[in-house]
Design a protein around this motif. Sequence first.
Motif, PDB file in Angstrom:
ATOM      1  N   GLN A  60      -5.001 -10.236   7.472  1.00 41.12           N
ATOM      2  CA  GLN A  60      -4.376 -11.127   8.290  1.00 41.12           C
ATOM      3  C   GLN A  60      -3.219 -10.720   8.633  1.00 41.12           C
ATOM      4  O   GLN A  60      -2.756 -11.207  10.023  1.00 41.12           O
ATOM      5  N   TYR A  61      -2.454  -9.867   8.103  1.00 43.22           N
ATOM      6  CA  TYR A  61      -1.304  -9.468   8.422  1.00 43.22           C
ATOM      7  C   TYR A  61      -0.844  -8.063   7.663  1.00 43.22           C
ATOM      8  O   TYR A  61      -1.214  -7.838   6.581  1.00 43.22           O
ATOM      9  N   ALA A  62      -0.021  -7.261   8.619  1.00 42.42           N
ATOM     10  CA  ALA A  62       0.212  -5.596   8.011  1.00 42.42           C
ATOM     11  C   ALA A  62       1.544  -5.541   8.523  1.00 42.42           C
ATOM     12  O   ALA A  62       1.813  -6.010   9.939  1.00 42.42           O
ATOM     13  N   SER A  63       2.409  -5.143   7.777  1.00 42.73           N
ATOM     14  CA  SER A  63       3.843  -4.678   8.568  1.00 42.73           C
ATOM     15  C   SER A  63       4.390  -3.840   7.262  1.00 42.73           C
ATOM     16  O   SER A  63       4.090  -3.560   6.203  1.00 42.73           O
ATOM     17  N   LYS A  64       5.461  -3.004   7.962  1.00 39.85           N
ATOM     18  CA  LYS A  64       6.251  -1.977   7.092  1.00 39.85           C
ATOM     19  C   LYS A  64       7.548  -2.971   6.466  1.00 39.85           C
ATOM     20  O   LYS A  64       8.241  -2.175   5.831  1.00 39.85           O
ATOM     21  N   ILE A  79       0.799  -1.032  -0.007  1.00 43.37           N
ATOM     22  CA  ILE A  79       0.075  -0.091   0.003  1.00 43.37           C
ATOM     23  C   ILE A  79       1.021   1.378   0.076  1.00 43.37           C
ATOM     24  O   ILE A  79       1.677   1.457   0.965  1.00 43.37           O
ATOM     25  N   ILE A  80       0.805   2.060  -0.838  1.00 40.84           N
ATOM     26  CA  ILE A  80       1.765   3.366  -1.116  1.00 40.84           C
ATOM     27  C   ILE A  80       0.434   4.441  -0.650  1.00 40.84           C
ATOM     28  O   ILE A  80      -0.534   4.624  -1.667  1.00 40.84           O
ATOM     29  N   ILE A  81       0.731   5.052   0.357  1.00 44.37           N
ATOM     30  CA  ILE A  81       0.045   6.296   0.446  1.00 44.37           C
ATOM     31  C   ILE A  81       0.394   7.620  -0.528  1.00 44.37           C
ATOM     32  O   ILE A  81       1.746   7.820  -0.431  1.00 44.37           O
ATOM     33  N   LEU A  82      -0.430   8.213  -1.107  1.00 43.30           N
ATOM     34  CA  LEU A  82       0.080   9.292  -1.992  1.00 43.30           C
ATOM     35  C   LEU A  82      -0.448  10.841  -1.495  1.00 43.30           C
ATOM     36  O   LEU A  82      -1.398  11.191  -1.689  1.00 43.30           O
ATOM     37  N   ASP A  83       0.593  11.252  -0.636  1.00 41.94           N
ATOM     38  CA  ASP A  83       0.311  12.489  -0.133  1.00 41.94           C
ATOM     39  C   ASP A  83       1.227  13.504   0.238  1.00 41.94           C
ATOM     40  O   ASP A  83       2.260  12.785   0.100  1.00 41.94           O
ATOM     41  N   SER A  84       1.286  14.521   0.751  1.00 39.39           N
ATOM     42  CA  SER A  84       2.496  15.360   0.958  1.00 39.39           C
ATOM     43  C   SER A  84       3.276  14.701   2.134  1.00 39.39           C
ATOM     44  O   SER A  84       4.509  15.200   2.448  1.00 39.39           O
ATOM     45  N   ALA A  85       2.282  13.974   3.317  1.00 40.61           N
ATOM     46  CA  ALA A  85       3.188  13.593   4.259  1.00 40.61           C
ATOM     47  C   ALA A  85       3.308  11.824   4.123  1.00 40.61           C
ATOM     48  O   ALA A  85       2.975  11.167   4.931  1.00 40.61           O
ATOM     49  N   ALA A  86       3.625  11.695   2.871  1.00 40.08           N
ATOM     50  CA  ALA A  86       3.597  10.268   2.662  1.00 40.08           C
ATOM     51  C   ALA A  86       4.592   9.557   3.724  1.00 40.08           C
ATOM     52  O   ALA A  86       5.576   9.927   4.257  1.00 40.08           O
ATOM     53  N   THR A  87       4.285   8.239   3.929  1.00 42.82           N
ATOM     54  CA  THR A  87       4.786   7.636   4.916  1.00 42.82           C
ATOM     55  C   THR A  87       5.604   6.194   4.133  1.00 42.82           C
ATOM     56  O   THR A  87       5.319   6.241   3.095  1.00 42.82           O
ATOM     57  N   GLU A  88       6.220   5.454   4.800  1.00 41.67           N
ATOM     58  CA  GLU A  88       6.734   4.389   4.200  1.00 41.67           C
ATOM     59  C   GLU A  88       5.705   3.294   3.683  1.00 41.67           C
ATOM     60  O   GLU A  88       4.780   3.368   4.107  1.00 41.67           O
TER      61      GLU A  88
END
Length: 105
Positions: free
Chosen positions: A77-81, A47-56
């Motif tokens: 079922q699972y989420a991680s960076k 998941i790529i967050i597209l905004d000015s304060a974009a996260t990893e």
Amino acid sequence: MKLKIVSPMGQFFEGDVESFVINTKEGQQTVLEEHIDCLSFFDYSEIIILDSAATEPIFVALGYLHLVQNEANIMAQYASKDANQAERIFERLNKRKQMENRRIT
């Protein structure tokens, strides 16, 4: 729009975002403000967050995206960076899912 990402381990992410990209079983979706309501499923996605304060990027395995009234809820079922860890977990969960499907048929 509000984005929430939840797994059995708890809430992984919650915040206001301008837009984000997710890979679903129907293909890659870019979700923008005021997107039409939808329900989409995914096996594994970055998941790529597209905004000015974009996260990893955030990596999710086996779940769905429920988008209604400008609120996006991702249940996984699972989420991680950590991409490597997420891929290993996905492979393990996918094998378990396949074995369960074989027992049913």
